[in-house]
Design a protein around this motif. Sequence first.
Motif, PDB file in Angstrom:
ATOM      1  N   PRO A 109     -11.107  -5.800  -0.251  1.00 37.32           N
ATOM      2  CA  PRO A 109     -10.280  -4.819  -0.957  1.00 37.32           C
ATOM      3  C   PRO A 109      -9.091  -5.377  -1.716  1.00 37.32           C
ATOM      4  O   PRO A 109      -8.550  -4.704  -2.594  1.00 37.32           O
ATOM      5  N   GLN A 145     -13.224   4.937   1.043  1.00 35.00           N
ATOM      6  CA  GLN A 145     -12.591   3.644   0.844  1.00 35.00           C
ATOM      7  C   GLN A 145     -11.769   3.620  -0.450  1.00 35.00           C
ATOM      8  O   GLN A 145     -10.698   3.007  -0.509  1.00 35.00           O
ATOM      9  N   ARG A 174      -3.622   0.411  -3.106  1.00 39.99           N
ATOM     10  CA  ARG A 174      -3.351  -0.941  -3.571  1.00 39.99           C
ATOM     11  C   ARG A 174      -3.125  -0.997  -5.085  1.00 39.99           C
ATOM     12  O   ARG A 174      -2.232  -1.685  -5.562  1.00 39.99           O
ATOM     13  N   GLU A 232      -8.172   2.829   0.452  1.00 33.51           N
ATOM     14  CA  GLU A 232      -7.938   1.394   0.276  1.00 33.51           C
ATOM     15  C   GLU A 232      -7.682   0.990  -1.179  1.00 33.51           C
ATOM     16  O   GLU A 232      -6.775   0.204  -1.448  1.00 33.51           O
ATOM     17  N   LYS A 240       0.847  -1.191   0.000  1.00 32.09           N
ATOM     18  CA  LYS A 240       0.000   0.000   0.000  1.00 32.09           C
ATOM     19  C   LYS A 240       0.884   1.243   0.000  1.00 32.09           C
ATOM     20  O   LYS A 240       1.879   1.323   0.717  1.00 32.09           O
TER      21      LYS A 240
END
Length: 343
Positions: free
Chosen positions: A328, A206, A214, A210, A182
């Motif tokens: 995720p 998100q 990524r 997230e 990340k």
Amino acid sequence: MVEVMDYTDLPAINNAKTFNKKSAAVQLLIRQSLQIIECLGVPIEDLSQRQREKTAMALLAVGGVTSSKGWKKIKDSNDTYSSTTREIIAFHNANLEENISSGSYDDIRRQDLKRLLVSEIVIQSKPAANTSNPTRGYRINAEYSRIIRNYGQPDWFAQVDTFNQSHKTYQERVRPKRILQKLTVKTPSGQSIQLKDGEHNAIQKQIIEEFLPRYGNEAILLYCGDSDNKYGIVYEKAQLEKLGFNDLKQSKLPDVVAYSPVKDWIYLIEAYHTSNPITAERKYELEQMMGAGAGKCVFVTAFENIQSYRTCPEDLAWETEVWIATDPDHMIHRNGSRFMGPY
């Protein structure tokens, strides 16, 4: 003497086909079995009420548990005891007030035992035997019988938490966690982002916290929409124009726009709450907005959870991506020829 928890308030299986017709003792036993199964990480919320009941009964049969005090004596793979599917049916009929046909043995293997086998709470007595071998039996894995035997102890839930940390749960077996690096998402101006409460904004949050770390390949956040702000809470106009955006009206822009200098990719992301996923029409509209820059675009529809994705009434466009916030580390690629990237 081991203190036993109060089982009286365990949830009933109110709509099960046979549950309410059974004696209180059998109902209690099935509820206990379900509680053990769920605490050991086997999901049951998506099963029908009757299938929950049958899964609970399968655990009881394989372990030879006939009373609510019988958990401490549950039989396991250290014993010679095992049950074939026909013997499981006989156990149900003799001890759990069922009247199941002996010809239903395939349902036991394919449905009732399925999640218990995947979780390895139940194991086969003859793993190499042919599927149709009538002598192949099932038994409780001795690794799990240790924690099941302690059911009813005052600290049992704490014991289970510790146990699950060293044993893979059903979800961890069928959907192993991916280790993805990340990275921090930045804006050119170093802006700090404050999102107002709301279900739509929660998905955008998100995406920023997230998804982009990524999959964004060191993405720079250039736009994040906000219904109360004409130009959104992040609006890097000069950068957007440089990338080829020819229409910067808030009504035309997707919810989130990010750019990866590493890949030279432009991420156009819609946060789906109740409307506006990337359909074929929306994708075409975004491509027109991008002009010559459309060839660098990655189109993503982000959903809060799998239920939201499955109930989306609109057809998502091909050559786009789907990301689900509750899972995720995985993506759904709406194309068979390649993984995520511009098409």
